[in-house]
Design an enzyme around this catalytic site. Structure first.
Site, short mmCIF file in Angstrom:
data_model
loop_
_atom_site.label_atom_id
_atom_site.label_comp_id
_atom_site.label_asym_id
_atom_site.label_seq_id
_atom_site.Cartn_x
_atom_site.Cartn_y
_atom_site.Cartn_z
N SER A 1 34.71 31.94 -23.82
CA SER A 1 35.43 32.58 -24.92
C SER A 1 36.40 33.64 -24.43
O SER A 1 36.16 34.31 -23.41
CB SER A 1 34.43 33.24 -25.88
OG SER A 1 33.49 32.31 -26.32
N GLU B 1 23.76 22.99 -24.53
CA GLU B 1 23.53 24.26 -25.21
C GLU B 1 23.05 24.04 -26.64
O GLU B 1 22.18 24.74 -27.13
CB GLU B 1 24.82 25.07 -25.19
CG GLU B 1 24.70 26.42 -25.85
CD GLU B 1 25.97 27.26 -25.66
OE1 GLU B 1 25.90 28.45 -25.99
OE2 GLU B 1 26.99 26.73 -25.20
N GLN C 1 28.50 32.73 -18.56
CA GLN C 1 29.43 31.73 -19.06
C GLN C 1 30.72 32.40 -19.53
O GLN C 1 30.70 33.16 -20.50
CB GLN C 1 28.78 30.98 -20.23
CG GLN C 1 29.60 29.85 -20.78
CD GLN C 1 28.97 29.26 -22.03
OE1 GLN C 1 28.83 29.93 -23.05
NE2 GLN C 1 28.55 28.01 -21.96
N GLY C 2 31.81 32.12 -18.86
CA GLY C 2 33.10 32.72 -19.22
C GLY C 2 34.00 31.69 -19.89
O GLY C 2 34.93 31.16 -19.27
N SER D 1 27.78 36.86 -22.03
CA SER D 1 26.39 37.32 -21.96
C SER D 1 25.97 37.49 -20.51
O SER D 1 26.31 36.67 -19.65
CB SER D 1 25.45 36.33 -22.64
OG SER D 1 25.85 36.12 -23.97
C1 FAD Z 1 25.40 36.94 -29.07
C2 FAD Z 1 26.57 36.15 -28.58
C3 FAD Z 1 26.61 35.72 -27.28
C4 FAD Z 1 27.70 35.01 -26.80
N1 FAD Z 1 27.71 34.63 -25.49
C5 FAD Z 1 28.81 34.02 -24.98
C6 FAD Z 1 28.90 33.71 -23.60
O1 FAD Z 1 27.99 34.00 -22.83
N2 FAD Z 1 30.00 33.11 -23.13
C7 FAD Z 1 31.03 32.76 -23.96
O2 FAD Z 1 31.99 32.17 -23.49
N3 FAD Z 1 30.99 33.03 -25.29
C8 FAD Z 1 29.91 33.67 -25.81
N4 FAD Z 1 29.86 33.99 -27.15
C9 FAD Z 1 31.04 33.70 -27.97
C10 FAD Z 1 30.84 32.64 -29.00
O3 FAD Z 1 30.88 31.37 -28.40
C11 FAD Z 1 31.96 32.82 -30.05
O4 FAD Z 1 31.70 34.03 -30.72
C12 FAD Z 1 32.00 31.69 -31.03
O5 FAD Z 1 32.44 30.51 -30.43
C13 FAD Z 1 32.95 32.03 -32.20
O6 FAD Z 1 34.20 32.45 -31.77
P1 FAD Z 1 34.83 33.81 -32.34
O7 FAD Z 1 33.81 34.87 -32.18
O8 FAD Z 1 36.14 34.01 -31.69
O9 FAD Z 1 35.02 33.58 -33.87
P2 FAD Z 1 36.24 32.81 -34.56
O10 FAD Z 1 36.45 31.51 -33.90
O11 FAD Z 1 37.40 33.73 -34.68
O12 FAD Z 1 35.64 32.56 -36.00
C14 FAD Z 1 35.63 33.53 -37.04
C15 FAD Z 1 35.21 32.85 -38.34
O13 FAD Z 1 36.12 31.80 -38.63
C16 FAD Z 1 35.42 30.57 -38.77
N5 FAD Z 1 36.24 29.47 -38.24
C17 FAD Z 1 36.93 29.40 -37.09
N6 FAD Z 1 37.48 28.20 -36.93
C18 FAD Z 1 37.14 27.47 -37.99
C19 FAD Z 1 37.39 26.12 -38.40
N7 FAD Z 1 38.08 25.25 -37.66
N8 FAD Z 1 36.84 25.71 -39.56
C20 FAD Z 1 36.12 26.57 -40.33
N9 FAD Z 1 35.85 27.82 -40.01
C21 FAD Z 1 36.35 28.27 -38.84
C22 FAD Z 1 34.16 30.75 -37.97
O14 FAD Z 1 33.14 29.89 -38.41
C23 FAD Z 1 33.83 32.20 -38.22
O15 FAD Z 1 33.15 32.32 -39.42
C24 FAD Z 1 28.78 34.71 -27.65
C25 FAD Z 1 28.73 35.12 -28.99
C26 FAD Z 1 27.66 35.86 -29.45
C27 FAD Z 1 27.66 36.30 -30.87
#
Ligand code: FAD
Lengths: 341, 390
Positions: free
Chosen positions: B131, B246, B128-129, B163
């Site tokens: 993020s 999901e 899944q691409g 992932s």
């Molecule tokens: C193990 C793992 C597997 C993953 N696999 C995939 C995958 O296969 N494909 C893919 O596309 N993505 C994948 N992801 C990505 C995942 O979807 C993102 O990590 C997730 O959506 C959070 O985005 P971010 O990491 O950029 O954090 P951010 O969005 O930067 O968030 C950082 C912090 O800010 C908080 N925050 C952000 N916005 C708000 C808001 N509006 N209100 C309150 N708090 C907020 C969050 O809750 C968090 O605590 C994976 C992540 C992990 C950890």
């Protein structure tokens, strides 16, 4: 499997909600709780309302139809008790419901029955040991207003007149639930063999479950109250419900009430001991913590006697100490892990 | 309120149980956790076994090659496979739980024919691409560009946390096709073949020490227009279908697994004497209550989804899914924190111990698939109807 509430069950619940909205709405609740002060005499029960509740089936619900009941089961009872908890209806509802069928005239609301819980003593044999430090069920609610007392021993039950208990009034934290404390743990004074009958374990489990249903109702109501208030109260030029800190309190409340709901309903279907403990634990926590968060959302207004919130919190505290406390529930659930695979 | 099984459901369970008893001993030995190509092979082997036995795509609609099973049957499947100690979907996760159902719902007959059977047979793996480095929770701000050139899109950008990217054949890719349009209105869903020229996959080491996700760099990668699912610039709506899956049933089977771990913890605590500590014992009891409630919540959500499906409503998991995800992710972390207490320092600090590894990976549960904060936003605004925050 279809875990949803059936149409009949929904109709029953609606009926109880309509009755309570008409006969014990938020205004009636506030009025019943006023005026404040430690010198206020204990509030008497509204006998008229009690009889109406009886007529509506709150107590007789599970009796067979030829005994004046509706032949319903625990799930139905849980739904109407949830409504009673939502309205914060005072009175020994659980005890009277459990006594229907045993105590003449309890079923139709002509008599008010309270209960005395004398659970197992440590090391008494069956089941997990009661945790050390737990009082031996020394509190009785609504003793002055009751006609009978359902006494639950470790394994057996009997009915006594209120005057048979040697108890002192206690200033209850919940203004709508007067309490008495036994002077001493009653022993032989409670009467001899023949008057006791079996079934205490089952009744105790049902009492814990129906109490959980009351707590669930309160937990759901405080979510509603918090959300209503968060929508209408404005600060900084906008509704406080648009602040994320407030939103997240409300979301957490919803998570608590909805997880509690699924296990309370499930325990009503399964009648399982450990699941009932889970229901009691989750519902107590949902009621207490939701009331706390609701109070926070209400701000200074929440700290007043006038707001309904403190009544939910105080009743939740009280109900959490009745029947199955957190210690007992957690020990029961821990032992269940050893029991089944 | 009924929790008992119908005769059909009971029959389904018995047949499945019998098959599992025969099938599981024929599985090859489990590969090393860090050997991804071997893990892919193992997971796909299991998927093929499911396919041959008629259990592949159980919850997919029949016209997509699935079994058209009811949500309840799917739940029984998850329960029974977990009880029997069968493998997880593993590398098949995105294909079976996200991309596949989305293609089934939104794809043309041609697209469904091309992509769905290989997912069900265990021939092709999807990732899944979505993020990007600057678009996580705020997915709609993503910047990977796709420019139309004849019957291809030319794609440039960076995806992250992808992932299984290293072992995937396909990637469900969300790209920006109209930079002028409002954020949600300029996105498009594309199926990206992972062997196309211009793709660089750089594995990322997770805090657990494994490399289960990666950065994916896209440099003028050509993707045929025929690989587009739904209309151009309609990718946001298409994606929401996927995300609902999901957050819905994806973790139901894990609840069963967690309940088994709890029993293991109780046994281990008995053995090493820590059971006599009432604080730890009560913590375990509490967790038992929590997971009992979570399992009932799954059944509650499934019953409502099944009813909605039967009466023509959407069987896509709804609001209950966010309640569940929020409660479950927290409970799972508490479970493995408690496991550390059961183990005591000598076990809890051993990163090779199964429970320590699980403790580490549990940390991602409140982040991946929508963070806990995002779930609370959803509950507050969409379920409780609180005014939109800023
Ligand atoms: C193990 C793992 C597997 C993953 N696999 C995939 C995958 O296969 N494909 C893919 O596309 N993505 C994948 N992801 C990505 C995942 O979807 C993102 O990590 C997730 O959506 C959070 O985005 P971010 O990491 O950029 O954090 P951010 O969005 O930067 O968030 C950082 C912090 O800010 C908080 N925050 C952000 N916005 C708000 C808001 N509006 N209100 C309150 N708090 C907020 C969050 O809750 C968090 O605590 C994976 C992540 C992990 C950890």
């Amino acid at each position: 499997m279809d875990f949803r509430i059936t149409e009949d069950q929904e109709a029953l619940r609606r009926g109880m909600r309509d009755l309570l909205t008409a006969r014990f709405g938020p205004e009636d609740l506030r009025e019943a709780a006023a005026p404040p002060g430690p010198q206020t005499p204990p509030h008497g029960l509204d006998r008229g309302l009690w009889r109406e509740l009886g007529k509506a089936g709150l107590f007789a619900l599970r009796l067979p139809e030829d005994e004046g009941g509706a032949g319903a089961g625990l799930p139905e009872a849980v739904l109407v008790f949830e409504e009673a908890g939502r309205a914060l209806l005072p009175g020994p509802l659980v005890a009277t419901h459990l006594a229907a069928g045993t105590v003449p005239d309890a079923a139709d609301g002509s008599r008010v029955v309270t209960a005395l819980d004398l659970p197992q003593e440590p090391g008494a044999g069956e089941g997990p040991p009661a945790a050390a430090g737990t009082a031996p069920g020394g509190l009785v609610e609504h003793l002055d207003g009751a006609d009978d007392v359902l006494v639950l021993g470790p394994a057996r039950v009997r009915v006594l007149p209120p005057a048979a208990l040697d108890a002192d009034p206690l200033s209850s934290v919940d203004p709508l639930t007067p309490l008495h404390r036994l002077r001493a743990r009653p022993g032989t004074g409670l009467g001899e063999g023949g008057q006791w009958r079996p079934g205490a374990r089952r009744l105790r489990r049902e009492a814990a479950l129906l109490t959980a249903a009351l707590q669930l109702g309160s937990a759901g109501r405080t979510v509603e109250l918090a959300v209503e208030h968060a929508r209408s109260r404005r600060q900084f030029g906008r509704p406080i419900g648009s602040f994320q800190a407030v939103q997240h309190l409300c979301a957490g409340m919803l998570v608590r009430s909805e997880t509690a709901r699924s296990v309370v309903y499930a325990a009503a279907v399964s009648e399982d001991e450990a699941e009932t403990a889970a229901a009691a634990l989750r519902a107590d926590e949902a009621a207490v913590r939701n009331a706390r968060d609701c109070l926070q959302v209400f701000g200074g207004m929440g700290f007043t006697w006038e707001a309904e919130v403190h009544l939910h919190l105080k009743r939740a505290w009280l109900r959490a100490e009745q029947w199955m406390t957190a210690v007992t529930a957690e020990e029961e659930l821990a032992h269940a892990l050893q029991r089944d695979t | 309120m009924r929790l008992d099984r119908t005769p059909q459901q009971e029959e389904f369970r018995c047949t499945l149980r019998a098959w599992l008893t025969e099938a599981l001993p024929t599985l090859p030995p489990k590969p090393a956790p860090s050997d991804w190509p071997a893990r892919r092979a193992y997971d796909m082997h299991w998927q093929r076994m499911l396919y041959d036995a008629g259990y592949a795509g159980l919850h997919w609609p029949a016209d997509a090659g699935g079994q058209g099973a009811t949500p309840t049957q799917h739940l029984i499947f998850l329960e029974e496979t977990e009880r029997a100690g069968a493998p997880y979907v593993g590398a098949g996760f995105v294909g079976l739980l996200h991309a596949g159902p989305t293609i089934a719902a939104e794809g043309t007959p041609e697209q469904r024919r091309r992509w769905l059977p290989p997912i069900l047979r265990g021939d092709e793996v999807w990732c899944q691409g979505f993020s990007e480095p600057d678009a996580g929770s705020d997915l709609a701000s993503l910047r990977t560009r796709a420019v139309r050139d004849g019957d291809s899109y030319v794609v440039t950008g960076t995806k992250v946390w992808t992932s299984h990217a290293e072992v995937a054949d396909w990637c469900e890719l969300l790209v920006r096709t109209d930079p002028e349009a409002p954020r949600h209105a300029g996105l498009t869903w594309l199926a990206l073949p992972m062997d196309a020229p211009g793709i660089t996959v750089r594995p990322l080491r997770t805090l657990a020490g494994t490399a289960e996700f990666a950065e994916v760099f896209l440099d003028d990668v050509r993707v045929p227009v025929a690989n587009r699912l739904g209309a151009e610039n309609d990718g946001w709506r298409v994606t929401m279908v996927t995300l609902a899956y999901e957050r819905g049933t994806a973790f139901a089977g894990e609840v069963v697994a967690c309940r088994r771990v709890l029993h293991d913890l109780a046994r281990a605590a008995r053995r090493n004497g820590r059971w006599d500590d009432p604080v730890l014992r009560r913590r375990l009891g509490r967790l038992n209550g929590e997971f009992t409630a979570l399992w009932r919540l799954v059944q509650w959500n499934v019953s409502h989804a099944e009813h909605a499906g039967r009466t023509g409503g959407s069987s896509v998991p709804g609001a209950g899914a966010s309640v569940f995800k929020l409660a479950y992710s927290g409970a799972r972390q508490e479970l493995y924190d408690t496991a550390a207490e059961v183990l005591g320092p000598e076990g809890a600090l051993d990163s090779c111990h199964e429970w320590t590894a699980a403790r580490l990976s549990s940390l991602s549960y409140t982040i991946a698939a929508g963070t806990s904060q995002i779930q609370r936003n959803i509950l507050a605004e969409r379920v409780l109807g609180l005014p939109k925050g800023r």
